[in-house]
Design a protein around this motif. Structure first.
Motif, PDB file in Angstrom:
ATOM      1  N   TRP A   1       0.835  -1.180  -0.062  1.00 29.43           N
ATOM      2  CA  TRP A   1      -0.034  -0.070  -0.042  1.00 29.43           C
ATOM      3  C   TRP A   1       0.946   1.317   0.041  1.00 29.43           C
ATOM      4  N   HIS A   2       2.004   1.327   0.884  1.00 28.78           N
ATOM      5  CA  HIS A   2       2.837   2.519   0.697  1.00 28.78           C
ATOM      6  C   HIS A   2       3.465   2.611  -0.543  1.00 28.78           C
ATOM      7  N   GLN A   3       3.931   1.431  -1.131  1.00 27.89           N
ATOM      8  CA  GLN A   3       4.640   1.580  -2.336  1.00 27.89           C
ATOM      9  C   GLN A   3       3.677   2.110  -3.538  1.00 27.89           C
ATOM     10  N   LEU A   4       2.511   1.621  -3.533  1.00 29.37           N
ATOM     11  CA  LEU A   4       1.665   2.337  -4.363  1.00 29.37           C
ATOM     12  C   LEU A   4       1.249   3.796  -4.171  1.00 29.37           C
ATOM     13  N   ARG A   5       1.118   4.183  -3.045  1.00 30.37           N
ATOM     14  CA  ARG A   5       0.917   5.332  -2.652  1.00 30.37           C
ATOM     15  C   ARG A   5       2.233   6.533  -2.947  1.00 30.37           C
ATOM     16  N   ASN A   6       3.425   5.832  -3.047  1.00 28.67           N
ATOM     17  CA  ASN A   6       4.445   6.527  -3.575  1.00 28.67           C
ATOM     18  C   ASN A   6       4.353   6.986  -5.093  1.00 28.67           C
ATOM     19  N   GLN A   7       3.786   6.187  -5.813  1.00 27.00           N
ATOM     20  CA  GLN A   7       3.534   5.907  -7.286  1.00 27.00           C
ATOM     21  C   GLN A   7       2.345   6.725  -7.592  1.00 27.00           C
ATOM     22  N   ARG A   8       1.415   7.243  -6.914  1.00 22.01           N
ATOM     23  CA  ARG A   8       0.153   7.798  -7.234  1.00 22.01           C
ATOM     24  C   ARG A   8       0.007   9.316  -6.399  1.00 22.01           C
ATOM     25  N   PHE A   9      -0.793  10.005  -7.052  1.00 22.60           N
ATOM     26  CA  PHE A   9      -1.502  11.314  -6.246  1.00 22.60           C
ATOM     27  C   PHE A   9      -2.427  10.813  -5.413  1.00 22.60           C
ATOM     28  N   THR A  10      -2.378  10.981  -4.095  1.00 24.19           N
ATOM     29  CA  THR A  10      -3.540  10.389  -3.185  1.00 24.19           C
ATOM     30  C   THR A  10      -4.298  11.462  -2.422  1.00 24.19           C
ATOM     31  N   ALA A  11      -5.397  11.068  -2.040  1.00 23.51           N
ATOM     32  CA  ALA A  11      -6.359  11.853  -1.239  1.00 23.51           C
ATOM     33  C   ALA A  11      -5.821  12.728   0.019  1.00 23.51           C
ATOM     34  N   SER A  12      -5.050  11.978   0.716  1.00 26.25           N
ATOM     35  CA  SER A  12      -4.347  12.619   1.833  1.00 26.25           C
ATOM     36  C   SER A  12      -3.555  13.685   1.405  1.00 26.25           C
ATOM     37  N   GLU A  13      -2.992  13.794   0.066  1.00 26.71           N
ATOM     38  CA  GLU A  13      -2.089  14.600  -0.302  1.00 26.71           C
ATOM     39  C   GLU A  13      -2.690  15.781  -0.979  1.00 26.71           C
ATOM     40  N   ALA A  14      -4.105  15.773  -1.385  1.00 24.53           N
ATOM     41  CA  ALA A  14      -4.708  16.628  -2.305  1.00 24.53           C
ATOM     42  C   ALA A  14      -4.433  17.997  -1.764  1.00 24.53           C
ATOM     43  N   ALA A  15      -4.739  18.131  -0.474  1.00 24.14           N
ATOM     44  CA  ALA A  15      -4.770  19.611   0.287  1.00 24.14           C
ATOM     45  C   ALA A  15      -3.324  20.353   0.020  1.00 24.14           C
TER      46      ALA A  15
ATOM     47  N   LEU B   1     -16.033  23.542   7.436  1.00 29.99           N
ATOM     48  CA  LEU B   1     -14.856  22.617   7.387  1.00 29.99           C
ATOM     49  C   LEU B   1     -14.024  23.104   6.664  1.00 29.99           C
ATOM     50  N   GLU B   2     -12.649  22.960   7.347  1.00 28.20           N
ATOM     51  CA  GLU B   2     -11.257  23.607   6.673  1.00 28.20           C
ATOM     52  C   GLU B   2     -11.095  23.086   5.232  1.00 28.20           C
ATOM     53  N   ASP B   3     -10.386  23.470   4.418  1.00 23.20           N
ATOM     54  CA  ASP B   3     -10.292  23.028   3.092  1.00 23.20           C
ATOM     55  C   ASP B   3      -9.341  21.584   3.242  1.00 23.20           C
ATOM     56  N   HIS B   4      -8.474  21.890   4.290  1.00 23.09           N
ATOM     57  CA  HIS B   4      -7.499  20.781   4.468  1.00 23.09           C
ATOM     58  C   HIS B   4      -8.380  19.191   4.457  1.00 23.09           C
ATOM     59  N   TYR B   5      -9.383  19.460   5.015  1.00 22.54           N
ATOM     60  CA  TYR B   5     -10.062  18.113   5.058  1.00 22.54           C
ATOM     61  C   TYR B   5     -11.095  17.803   3.789  1.00 22.54           C
ATOM     62  N   LYS B   6     -11.559  19.068   3.225  1.00 22.11           N
ATOM     63  CA  LYS B   6     -12.541  19.045   2.045  1.00 22.11           C
ATOM     64  C   LYS B   6     -11.662  18.600   0.775  1.00 22.11           C
ATOM     65  N   TRP B   7     -10.463  18.885   0.474  1.00 22.66           N
ATOM     66  CA  TRP B   7      -9.758  18.488  -0.540  1.00 22.66           C
ATOM     67  C   TRP B   7      -9.566  17.039  -0.497  1.00 22.66           C
ATOM     68  N   GLN B   8      -9.390  16.305   0.610  1.00 20.16           N
ATOM     69  CA  GLN B   8      -9.526  15.025   0.626  1.00 20.16           C
ATOM     70  C   GLN B   8     -10.614  14.229   0.282  1.00 20.16           C
ATOM     71  N   MET B   9     -11.958  14.932   0.619  1.00 19.66           N
ATOM     72  CA  MET B   9     -12.910  13.927   0.460  1.00 19.66           C
ATOM     73  C   MET B   9     -13.182  14.399  -0.979  1.00 19.66           C
ATOM     74  N   ASP B  10     -12.951  15.733  -1.645  1.00 18.77           N
ATOM     75  CA  ASP B  10     -13.153  16.006  -3.134  1.00 18.77           C
ATOM     76  C   ASP B  10     -12.524  14.987  -3.912  1.00 18.77           C
ATOM     77  N   HIS B  11     -11.125  14.891  -3.504  1.00 20.60           N
ATOM     78  CA  HIS B  11     -10.407  13.947  -4.182  1.00 20.60           C
ATOM     79  C   HIS B  11     -10.919  12.351  -4.348  1.00 20.60           C
ATOM     80  N   GLN B  12     -11.570  11.983  -2.890  1.00 21.34           N
ATOM     81  CA  GLN B  12     -12.004  10.456  -2.731  1.00 21.34           C
ATOM     82  C   GLN B  12     -13.098  10.530  -3.702  1.00 21.34           C
TER      83      GLN B  12
END
Length: 193
Positions: free
Chosen positions: A13-27, A127-138
């Motif tokens: 899972w960590h290796q895959l995250r390194n190769q993709r743009f992730t929801a937790s990085e969207a903000a 709600l702060e955008d810090h959290y919103k961008w994660q859900m927008d990405h999801q």
């Protein structure tokens, strides 16, 4: 969207995250992350070097995972069906979203955070955008129409929840931010040591 058979937190899972743009990085890609700058994310994606998690941070993460598991039944009661944690990627294999929970049809997701004073009083508008961008990405990755946002200590007594609904204008802004990030990443030169 494709569901990937991997366990969240595993090495694969960590290796895959390194190769993709992730929801937790969207903000961070949008410049609204509370703990990571856009430049930090650029460096991390360019070099593959991810900061180590110290013992204090690990205790916070472990507590958050425990609260999330305790709160799952609360979320399922609100949604009215069982929720499944899953990791999904888009058809282009560019974006990744690790969901705390999804319903069987993929129409609704669930995102859980550890309760704190600001989240105890938040709603979909404040709600702060810090959290919103994660859900927008999801929602961008999964196609979900809404996410049940919940902040709790795993109990109903200290639990704030509300629906965060899909907003195509925010998703367009997010895609543009990721496209600019990808362009900047392709030109990235690590600073001299």
């Amino acid at each position: 969207m494709r569901v990937i058979q991997t366990v969240q937190g595993s090495d694969s899972w960590h290796q895959l995250r390194n190769q993709r743009f992730t929801a937790s990085e969207a903000a961070a890609a949008c410049g609204d992350h509370k703990y990571m700058t856009r430049n930090d994310l650029l460096k991390q994606k360019a070099t593959g070097i991810v900061p180590d998690v110290d013992a204090h941070q690990q205790r916070i993460f472990d507590q958050g995972h425990r609260f999330e598991e305790m709160a799952r039944s609360i979320a399922e009661e609100i949604i009215g069906e069982e929720l499944f944690p899953c990791t999904c990627e888009d058809d282009s294999e560019t974006y990744l979203a690790s969901m705390d929970g999804m319903d069987m049809l993929g129409l609704a997701g669930w995102e859980h955070k550890t309760i704190n004073e600001s989240l105890r009083h938040a709603n979909a508008e404040t709600l702060e955008d810090h959290y919103k961008w994660q859900m927008d990405h999801q929602m961008m990755v999964t196609g979900a129409e809404k996410i049940l946002f919940m902040a709790s200590d795993g109990t109903k007594e200290d639990c704030n929840w509300f629906w965060y609904e899909r907003d195509e204008s925010r998703i367009k802004r997010l895609i543009a931010a990721w496209e600019q990030f990808a362009a900047d990443l392709s030109q990235y030169e690590a600073p001299e040591p």
